[in-house]
Design a protein around this motif. Structure first.
Motif, PDB file in Angstrom:
ATOM      1  N   LYS A   1       0.831  -1.204   0.000  1.00 46.46           N
ATOM      2  CA  LYS A   1       0.000   0.000   0.000  1.00 46.46           C
ATOM      3  C   LYS A   1       0.866   1.255   0.000  1.00 46.46           C
ATOM      4  CE  LYS A   1      -4.235  -1.844   1.992  1.00 46.46           C
ATOM      5  NZ  LYS A   1      -5.161  -1.860   3.126  1.00 46.46           N
ATOM      6  N   GLN A   2       1.972   1.199   0.727  1.00 42.89           N
ATOM      7  CA  GLN A   2       2.903   2.329   0.766  1.00 42.89           C
ATOM      8  C   GLN A   2       3.499   2.561  -0.621  1.00 42.89           C
ATOM      9  OE1 GLN A   2       6.184   1.700   3.425  1.00 42.89           O
ATOM     10  NE2 GLN A   2       7.075   3.706   3.064  1.00 42.89           N
TER      11      GLN A   2
ATOM     12  N   ARG B   1       0.913   4.108  -2.933  1.00 46.14           N
ATOM     13  CA  ARG B   1       0.769   5.554  -2.710  1.00 46.14           C
ATOM     14  C   ARG B   1       1.925   6.309  -3.348  1.00 46.14           C
ATOM     15  NH1 ARG B   1      -0.783   3.737   2.401  1.00 46.14           N
ATOM     16  NH2 ARG B   1       1.266   4.170   3.258  1.00 46.14           N
ATOM     17  N   LYS B   2       3.126   5.767  -3.229  1.00 45.33           N
ATOM     18  CA  LYS B   2       4.293   6.434  -3.808  1.00 45.33           C
ATOM     19  C   LYS B   2       4.223   6.428  -5.338  1.00 45.33           C
ATOM     20  CE  LYS B   2       7.358   5.920   0.120  1.00 45.33           C
ATOM     21  NZ  LYS B   2       8.597   5.399   0.660  1.00 45.33           N
TER      22      LYS B   2
ATOM     23  N   ASP C   1       1.452   6.487  -7.026  1.00 50.08           N
ATOM     24  CA  ASP C   1       0.477   7.543  -7.316  1.00 50.08           C
ATOM     25  C   ASP C   1       1.147   8.916  -7.252  1.00 50.08           C
ATOM     26  OD1 ASP C   1      -1.538   5.688  -7.689  1.00 50.08           O
ATOM     27  OD2 ASP C   1      -2.438   5.974  -5.691  1.00 50.08           O
TER      28      ASP C   1
END
Length: 149
Positions: A44-45, A48-49, A51
């Motif tokens: 998930k991290q 996000r990165k 994105d």
């Protein structure tokens, strides 16, 4: 009684074995859950990165497009600016030539060009035009350097 104690000892040992086995199984499940949770958090991290990378790339593309448009607009303005200065310089040359011709003609009549309001107006305009061209020519040169013309 020995038989009961023996059975009791055996049952106690088996019960202990079952408890130990259950503890090992629980510990393994906890490790698996912790590992799965860590994987989930990491992916998930990273998502996000990713994105963030996409967003920054989009912003960079847009900024580049805006900069290109601004540069094109700036170049166009500088070309017009340069052209207007060149036009005024040509007008100054024509005015200077006309003034010299006028000075010669008026001198032939025995008069001073300074007695003529037209010559005085032309002389003042020529001085003003030369000052303006001199002032703005420096700015134009800076703009030419900025816009790589």
């Amino acid at each position: 009684m020995k038989k009961v104690e023996s059975i009791w000892a055996e049952l106690s040992a088996k019960s202990q074995e079952v408890e130990n086995t259950q503890e090992v199984e629980l510990t393994e499940e906890q490790v698996e859950l912790a590992s799965a949770k860590e994987l989930n958090q990491l992916y998930k991290q990273i998502d996000r990165k990713i994105d963030g990378i996409k967003s920054n790339a989009d912003k960079g593309v847009k900024a580049n497009q805006n900069l290109r448009k601004a540069m094109e607009g700036g170049r166009s303005v500088v070309k017009e600016f340069r052209s207007s200065i060149t036009d005024v310089e040509a007008d100054i040359q024509r005015l200077d030539s006309a003034m010299k011709s006028f000075e010669k003609s008026i001198a032939d009549l025995g008069m001073s060009p300074k007695d003529s309001p037209d010559w005085n107006g032309a002389n003042a305009m020529m001085q003003q035009a030369q000052d303006v061209v001199s002032k703005y020519e420096r700015q134009m040169k800076e703009l030419v350097n900025t816009f790589s013309l």
